[in-house]
Design a protein around this motif. Structure first.
Motif, mmCIF file in Angstrom:
data_model
loop_
_atom_site.group_PDB
_atom_site.id
_atom_site.type_symbol
_atom_site.label_atom_id
_atom_site.label_comp_id
_atom_site.label_asym_id
_atom_site.label_seq_id
_atom_site.Cartn_x
_atom_site.Cartn_y
_atom_site.Cartn_z
ATOM 1 N N THR A 293 3.270 -13.821 -33.484
ATOM 2 C CA THR A 293 3.527 -14.233 -34.864
ATOM 3 C C THR A 293 3.820 -12.953 -35.635
ATOM 4 O OG1 THR A 293 1.201 -14.047 -35.489
ATOM 5 C CG2 THR A 293 1.974 -16.227 -34.776
ATOM 6 N N VAL A 294 4.490 -13.107 -36.762
ATOM 7 C CA VAL A 294 4.778 -11.914 -37.563
ATOM 8 C C VAL A 294 3.815 -11.917 -38.747
ATOM 9 C CG1 VAL A 294 6.573 -10.505 -38.614
ATOM 10 C CG2 VAL A 294 7.185 -12.158 -36.871
ATOM 11 N N ASN A 295 2.596 -11.478 -38.477
ATOM 12 C CA ASN A 295 1.578 -11.430 -39.523
ATOM 13 C C ASN A 295 1.691 -10.119 -40.303
ATOM 14 O OD1 ASN A 295 0.571 -9.530 -37.736
ATOM 15 N ND2 ASN A 295 -1.002 -10.903 -36.908
ATOM 16 N N GLY B 220 8.473 -12.475 -41.342
ATOM 17 C CA GLY B 220 7.096 -12.140 -41.673
ATOM 18 C C GLY B 220 6.836 -12.035 -43.161
ATOM 19 N N LEU B 221 7.860 -11.698 -43.924
ATOM 20 C CA LEU B 221 7.693 -11.562 -45.373
ATOM 21 C C LEU B 221 7.773 -12.899 -46.103
ATOM 22 C CD1 LEU B 221 9.709 -8.277 -45.901
ATOM 23 C CD2 LEU B 221 7.269 -8.590 -46.364
ATOM 24 N N GLU C 160 0.028 -7.369 -40.154
ATOM 25 C CA GLU C 160 0.008 -6.171 -39.315
ATOM 26 C C GLU C 160 1.359 -5.968 -38.636
ATOM 27 O OE1 GLU C 160 -1.026 -2.737 -37.510
ATOM 28 O OE2 GLU C 160 -2.117 -3.802 -39.098
ATOM 29 N N ALA C 161 1.955 -7.063 -38.176
ATOM 30 C CA ALA C 161 3.265 -6.963 -37.529
ATOM 31 C C ALA C 161 4.331 -6.504 -38.523
ATOM 32 C CB ALA C 161 3.653 -8.305 -36.922
ATOM 33 N N VAL C 162 4.248 -6.978 -39.768
ATOM 34 C CA VAL C 162 5.204 -6.544 -40.794
ATOM 35 C C VAL C 162 5.132 -5.032 -40.974
ATOM 36 C CG1 VAL C 162 5.652 -6.570 -43.292
ATOM 37 C CG2 VAL C 162 5.391 -8.718 -42.041
ATOM 38 N N LYS C 163 3.927 -4.506 -41.009
ATOM 39 C CA LYS C 163 3.778 -3.051 -41.157
ATOM 40 C C LYS C 163 4.373 -2.314 -39.958
ATOM 41 C CE LYS C 163 -0.463 -3.451 -43.894
ATOM 42 N NZ LYS C 163 -1.925 -3.218 -43.919
ATOM 43 N N ARG C 164 4.126 -2.832 -38.771
ATOM 44 C CA ARG C 164 4.622 -2.155 -37.571
ATOM 45 C C ARG C 164 6.145 -2.257 -37.464
ATOM 46 N NH1 ARG C 164 1.156 -3.566 -32.347
ATOM 47 N NH2 ARG C 164 2.363 -1.783 -31.590
ATOM 48 N N LEU C 165 6.690 -3.399 -37.852
ATOM 49 C CA LEU C 165 8.148 -3.548 -37.835
ATOM 50 C C LEU C 165 8.795 -2.630 -38.870
ATOM 51 C CD1 LEU C 165 8.325 -7.435 -37.509
ATOM 52 C CD2 LEU C 165 9.072 -5.796 -35.773
ATOM 53 N N SER C 166 8.177 -2.531 -40.033
ATOM 54 C CA SER C 166 8.690 -1.633 -41.070
ATOM 55 C C SER C 166 8.680 -0.193 -40.570
ATOM 56 C CB SER C 166 7.845 -1.752 -42.343
ATOM 57 O OG SER C 166 7.810 -3.083 -42.819
ATOM 58 N N ALA C 167 7.580 0.176 -39.937
ATOM 59 C CA ALA C 167 7.468 1.540 -39.416
ATOM 60 C C ALA C 167 8.473 1.783 -38.294
ATOM 61 C CB ALA C 167 6.039 1.784 -38.920
ATOM 62 N N TRP C 168 8.724 0.763 -37.480
ATOM 63 C CA TRP C 168 9.703 0.893 -36.383
ATOM 64 C C TRP C 168 11.082 1.216 -36.945
ATOM 65 C CZ3 TRP C 168 14.272 -1.028 -34.528
ATOM 66 C CH2 TRP C 168 14.538 -0.875 -33.165
ATOM 67 N N ASP D 61 21.882 -2.042 -31.274
ATOM 68 C CA ASP D 61 22.228 -2.757 -32.512
ATOM 69 C C ASP D 61 21.569 -4.129 -32.547
ATOM 70 O OD1 ASP D 61 23.735 -0.664 -33.428
ATOM 71 O OD2 ASP D 61 25.676 -1.540 -32.896
ATOM 72 N N HIS D 62 21.594 -4.824 -31.423
ATOM 73 C CA HIS D 62 20.980 -6.149 -31.371
ATOM 74 C C HIS D 62 19.460 -6.053 -31.518
ATOM 75 C CE1 HIS D 62 24.639 -8.001 -29.086
ATOM 76 N NE2 HIS D 62 24.827 -7.954 -30.386
ATOM 77 N N LYS D 63 18.868 -5.032 -30.918
ATOM 78 C CA LYS D 63 17.411 -4.873 -31.044
ATOM 79 C C LYS D 63 17.035 -4.583 -32.495
ATOM 80 C CE LYS D 63 15.053 -3.228 -27.685
ATOM 81 N NZ LYS D 63 14.379 -2.392 -26.659
ATOM 82 N N ARG D 64 17.837 -3.756 -33.159
ATOM 83 C CA ARG D 64 17.575 -3.489 -34.577
ATOM 84 C C ARG D 64 17.689 -4.781 -35.396
ATOM 85 N NH1 ARG D 64 21.039 0.202 -35.246
ATOM 86 N NH2 ARG D 64 22.752 -1.066 -36.038
ATOM 87 N N SER D 65 18.699 -5.577 -35.093
ATOM 88 C CA SER D 65 18.848 -6.859 -35.795
ATOM 89 C C SER D 65 17.656 -7.768 -35.529
ATOM 90 C CB SER D 65 20.143 -7.555 -35.354
ATOM 91 O OG SER D 65 21.278 -6.823 -35.757
ATOM 92 N N LEU D 66 17.166 -7.772 -34.302
ATOM 93 C CA LEU D 66 15.994 -8.581 -33.961
ATOM 94 C C LEU D 66 14.787 -8.162 -34.798
ATOM 95 C CD1 LEU D 66 14.521 -10.635 -32.125
ATOM 96 C CD2 LEU D 66 14.200 -8.775 -30.467
ATOM 97 N N VAL D 67 14.587 -6.869 -34.943
ATOM 98 C CA VAL D 67 13.469 -6.372 -35.754
ATOM 99 C C VAL D 67 13.656 -6.775 -37.216
ATOM 100 C CG1 VAL D 67 12.359 -4.278 -36.634
ATOM 101 C CG2 VAL D 67 12.905 -4.475 -34.203
ATOM 102 N N GLN D 68 14.868 -6.636 -37.736
ATOM 103 C CA GLN D 68 15.136 -7.018 -39.126
ATOM 104 C C GLN D 68 14.865 -8.504 -39.352
ATOM 105 O OE1 GLN D 68 19.211 -5.748 -39.212
ATOM 106 N NE2 GLN D 68 18.748 -3.769 -40.148
ATOM 107 N N ILE D 69 15.274 -9.325 -38.399
ATOM 108 C CA ILE D 69 15.062 -10.771 -38.507
ATOM 109 C C ILE D 69 13.567 -11.096 -38.513
ATOM 110 C CG2 ILE D 69 15.294 -12.932 -37.209
ATOM 111 C CD1 ILE D 69 18.050 -11.764 -36.250
#
Length: 458
Positions: free
Chosen positions: A372-374, A350-351, A376-384, A337-345
């Motif tokens: 940094t959340v550039n 990044g947005l 490319e990172a936004v796309k990868r986080l979204s996909a995650w 749950d915390h890892k998911r929250s970290l990704v959401q944050i």
């Protein structure tokens, strides 16, 4: 009156409860008998010991009882919170919840009636629980009641710290207050985020006005209200994390809740997550507040205020990523749950602020480390988040992926001054609609398309 050993035993028994097994053998149920006993003892403290001229320190007879009674009030109120569902006041079987809410409110009143309350700091937790009960109504009235009670708890906390004066064991009570502050901050920041998530996420379904002028008034009103509450939540969260880090670096956290200590090794994580969320929501609302010709909370320019917010975000994120060890010395990794929250944050960051360098590398998993959340990172986080686990998404994108309030959507886009691939927030929403928290609600996609179209028009 209950003696110290009786109160201590009750606290331990209530804390040992579980939803499945109920109270341990011989343990007390948190019901009419116990709540009435607490009320009677609090009244007796007042009758016996509060004379016409109150001394700064409680009499010897109360020095052991007060902290324990504060703990009992906290544990009893928390025990009855877990069974109260969201929208409890409107459910068909509301009677059981209403009984629990009644006990919680009586316990909060008992906390307010304590003599020398600064020596019973955990009792503040009952006022916190009272606020959470109000927020669970999921109505504007409930949110307002919760906000008022959170503010009350915060004011009492400040007053108690000031009132301790030069008591011989002042330091131990200040530590107890700081540990309680983590709980107060988590609740207040969480309520502010909960309100924002409901209003921003369900605007199209629940808050939208048919008349354009009414829509403008209501949208502006909610923007200002959310900004005020989120700012306060972010501030108390930042303050509580600072206190908690001092405890960690000083006497350290405890491995078990006892009458002396309550902040566990993972105590930073939930408050840090909610503080990050609150800070990012405040950041996202800044352009809209600027459009309304409002001034930043601390004066100066909006650019300077946004810079300050990113510094607060860095502080909270660093607290979230603080290494944690179990009693055995093993690492205590983030829960799923915390890892998911970290990704959401990180996705939210990044947005709205993709050029911002993270204060330290963020390791999501073996395949994804962020500096940094550039774009490319936004796309990868979204996909995650979009990965299916056990037949459902690993997670939604929280409010940044679910907002349907046109002014908020415009405000998010106004945070970006670059022309990167994800600078068009509306296009990102369309591409990753499945990350909308309400994606499966009938008609949601059509309503979101309408809101996204409207947000492109001033």
């Amino acid at each position: 009156m209950l003696n110290a050993n009786e109160i201590r035993t009750l606290c331990q028994q209530i804390r040992a409860r579980s939803a499945a097994s109920g109270p341990p053998p011989g343990g007390a149920e948190v019901g009419e008998e116990l709540v009435a006993r607490i009320e009677a003892d609090v009244a007796e403290y007042r009758r016996q010991f509060l004379g016409e001229s109150r001394e700064q320190l409680p009499p010897e007879e109360l020095r052991e009882l007060l902290p324990l009674m504060g703990w009992l009030i906290y544990e009893a109120s928390l025990d009855r919170l877990w069974g109260v569902p969201t929208e409890w006041d409107r459910l068909p079987n509301a009677e059981e919840s209403e009984v629990a809410v009644g006990y919680i409110r009586r316990l909060a009143d008992a906390a307010r009636e304590l003599v020398w309350p600064e020596f019973a700091p955990r009792a503040l937790g009952a006022i916190r629980v009272d606020a959470l009960i109000a927020s669970k109504m999921d109505t504007e009235t409930g949110y307002d009641q919760a906000w008022s009670r959170h503010r009350e708890a915060a004011e009492r906390h400040r007053a108690y710290a000031d009132t301790l004066g030069t008591a011989a064991d002042r330091e131990s009570f200040l530590i107890a207050l700081d540990e309680v502050l983590l709980q107060l901050a988590l609740a207040e920041t969480g309520t502010a985020c909960r309100t924002a998530e409901r209003v921003l996420g369900r605007w199209a379904e629940e808050f939208r006005q048919d008349d354009p002028r009414a829509e403008r008034r209501e949208s502006d009103r909610w923007t200002q209200k959310l900004f005020k509450q989120l700012t306060a939540g972010a501030d108390i969260g930042r303050h509580a994390l600072d206190k908690a880090l001092r405890i960690k670096k000083g006497i350290g956290f405890t491995t078990k809740v006892t009458e002396e200590r309550m902040a566990l090794p993972t105590a930073l994580r939930n408050p840090a997550i909610m503080t990050c969320r609150a800070v990012l929501l405040v950041y996202s609302l800044c352009p809209e507040m600027q459009r309304q010709r409002r001034l930043p909370p601390e004066g100066g320019s909006w650019d300077a205020y946004r810079t300050k917010l990113l510094a607060d975000f860095d502080f909270a994120l660093t607290a979230l990523l603080e290494p944690v060890s179990k009693a055995s010395g093993e690492d205590w990794p983030l829960s799923n749950d915390h890892k998911r929250s970290l990704v959401q944050i990180c996705l939210h960051l990044g947005l709205v602020a993709p050029a911002h360098a993270l204060p330290q590398p963020v390791v999501v998993d073996a395949d994804l480390t962020l500096h940094t959340v550039n774009d490319e990172a936004v796309k990868r986080l979204s996909a995650w988040l979009a990965v299916e686990v056990d037949g459902k998404l690993r997670g939604d994108a929280n409010i940044i992926g679910s907002a349907s309030k046109p002014d908020f959507i415009r405000s998010v886009e106004a945070c970006r001054t670059d022309s990167g691939a994800t600078a068009d927030y509306r296009e990102w929403r369309r591409e990753w609609f499945r990350l909308d928290r309400y994606a499966t609600v009938e008609g949601r996609r059509e309503r979101i398309e309408q809101m996204l179209d409207e947000s492109s028009k001033e």
